[in-house]
Design an enzyme around this catalytic site. Structure first.
Site, PDB file in Angstrom:
ATOM      1  N   SER A 249       0.686  -1.295  -0.139  1.00 40.70           N
ATOM      2  CA  SER A 249       0.222  -0.568   0.216  1.00 40.70           C
ATOM      3  C   SER A 249       0.533   1.056   0.109  1.00 40.70           C
ATOM      4  CB  SER A 249      -0.834  -0.051   1.099  1.00 40.70           C
ATOM      5  OG  SER A 249      -0.201  -0.236   2.147  1.00 40.70           O
TER       6      SER A 249
ATOM      7  N   ASP B 113      -3.691   8.294   8.052  1.00 39.54           N
ATOM      8  CA  ASP B 113      -4.405   7.164   8.427  1.00 39.54           C
ATOM      9  C   ASP B 113      -3.291   6.489   9.558  1.00 39.54           C
ATOM     10  OD1 ASP B 113      -2.795   5.568   6.986  1.00 39.54           O
ATOM     11  OD2 ASP B 113      -4.227   4.912   6.410  1.00 39.54           O
TER      12      ASP B 113
ATOM     13  N   HIS C 111      -0.194   4.339   7.349  1.00 44.24           N
ATOM     14  CA  HIS C 111      -0.300   5.636   5.805  1.00 44.24           C
ATOM     15  C   HIS C 111       0.746   7.716   6.195  1.00 44.24           C
ATOM     16  CE1 HIS C 111      -2.455   2.063   4.232  1.00 44.24           C
ATOM     17  NE2 HIS C 111      -0.478   2.305   3.947  1.00 44.24           N
TER      18      HIS C 111
END
Length: 357
Positions: free
Chosen positions: A42, A328, A331
């Site tokens: 991610s 978040d 990240h």
């Protein structure tokens, strides 16, 4: 400030890098490398998981993307705006980014930008994910050859910058949650296992034509808001045990990268250190212009995967994402990604200016 330094770095690289023959006796300045090709999780996923129906980790909902260019809507990137590979591409002279490989936009001239095969929740230990990303890369090679011819495709793939960014999930999604895994391996032997998988992946990339590879270190695992919440035992400080695990992995990665460089004399390979700048921002946010490194900009969930990601059921969002190191639970914000990109570009400059013989 980070944006200004990156702009100056880009200008310097443009001056120092060779101009390309325009075919008419003159020269034209193009991108510093012909393409950027990304593998991983991610941290570099630009939307591939949006095209995988069974994927649990997706960033295809608000508030992801709220600061992404003029579109200001979710793209599949796990941030409020640009991720490090976007900023890297811009610094290298690209005016647009390679789309997620699984998207319908991956065709025609877009293939010339490179390719992004990253998929959120991928990890070193999940060899299925690595195999699929390599499978898609081989498919991309064929498509590129059909577009520009085999000779030109080989040249593009050889001079391209390859980015490998994964490993966080091996710990926060796997090792720390999987009792059978942690009972079979202590941290040291688990890192050895992961490093051996990376080494095999890098060797396979080399066999397939890659000659410039940048691999990211692990971040400070114990400074991520989600891991502080899960393992901090009520403290707001970084969890040093987890940071120690990341340092163990990173030390072994350093040794392996040096061995790969010695093994392949025409391979340029470097570590993009994200641990140092992210730990610095996490522990001293004000020094980089941030006001918050423990709370997240978006409101995260409370159960399972949602502790890591923005909660789609709420509209909780900070007033200014650039004040926050983390968007978040795991990240960074675009503002933090700018700082990280500056650090990785400086560390990997040898990949760009040193041309394999």
């Amino acid at each position: 400030m980070a944006q200004l330094r990156l702009t100056l770095l880009a200008m310097s690289l443009m001056i120092l890098s060779p101009a390309m023959d325009g075919g008419g006796g003159g020269t034209v300045q193009a991108q510093i490398v012909p393409a950027v090709i990304s593998f991983g999780d991610s941290t570099v996923d630009v939307g591939n998981n949006n095209y995988l129906p069974g994927a649990v980790f997706k960033a295809n909902y608000v508030p992801y993307g709220v600061n992404f260019g003029s579109r200001r809507k979710p793209t599949g990137r796990f941030s409020d705006g640009k991720i490090v590979t976007d900023i890297t591409a811009e610094t290298l002279g690209f005016e647009s980014y390679a789309p997620p490989y699984l998207s319908p936009q991956t065709k025609g001239d877009n293939l010339l930008l490179g390719a992004n095969f990253a998929s959120a929740a991928s990890s070193y230990h999940d060899d299925t994910a690595a195999l699929y990303q390599l499978k898609y890369y081989k498919e991309y090679q064929s498509k590129l050859a059909a577009l520009v011819g085999q000779k030109n495709a080989t040249a593009i793939l050889s001079d391209a910058l390859y980015i490998v960014s994964t490993g966080t999930g091996d710990f926060i999604q796997n090792y720390y949650h999987n009792a059978s895994l942690s009972s079979r391996y202590d941290v040291n032997s688990y890192c050895d296992l992961l490093i051996s998988i990376f080494s095999g992946f890098a060797n396979e990339l080399y066999r397939l034509g890659a000659r410039r590879i940048g691999v990211t270190s692990l971040p400070p695992l114990g400074c991520l808001p989600a891991t502080i919440r899960l393992y901090g035992k009520g403290s707001s400080g970084c969890v040093e045990r987890l940071n120690g695990d990341a340092e163990t992995f990173n030390n072994k990665l350093n040794i392996t990268v040096e061995a790969l460089a010695k093994k392949h004399s025409d391979l340029k390979i470097a570590i993009f250190d994200i641990y140092t700048p992210l730990r610095d921002m996490s522990e001293s946010p004000a020094s980089q212009g941030f006001s918050e490194a423990r709370k997240t900009c978006c409101q995260t969930g409370t159960r399972k995967t949602r502790v890591y990601l923005c909660n789609p059921a709420t509209a909780g969002l900070c007033r200014n994402a650039s004040d926050f190191v983390y968007f978040d639970g795991v990240h960074p914000s675009e503002a933090a990604n700018l700082v990280i990109a500056e650090s990785t570009m400086s560390a990997g400059i040898s990949l760009i200016l040193s041309y394999p013989g």
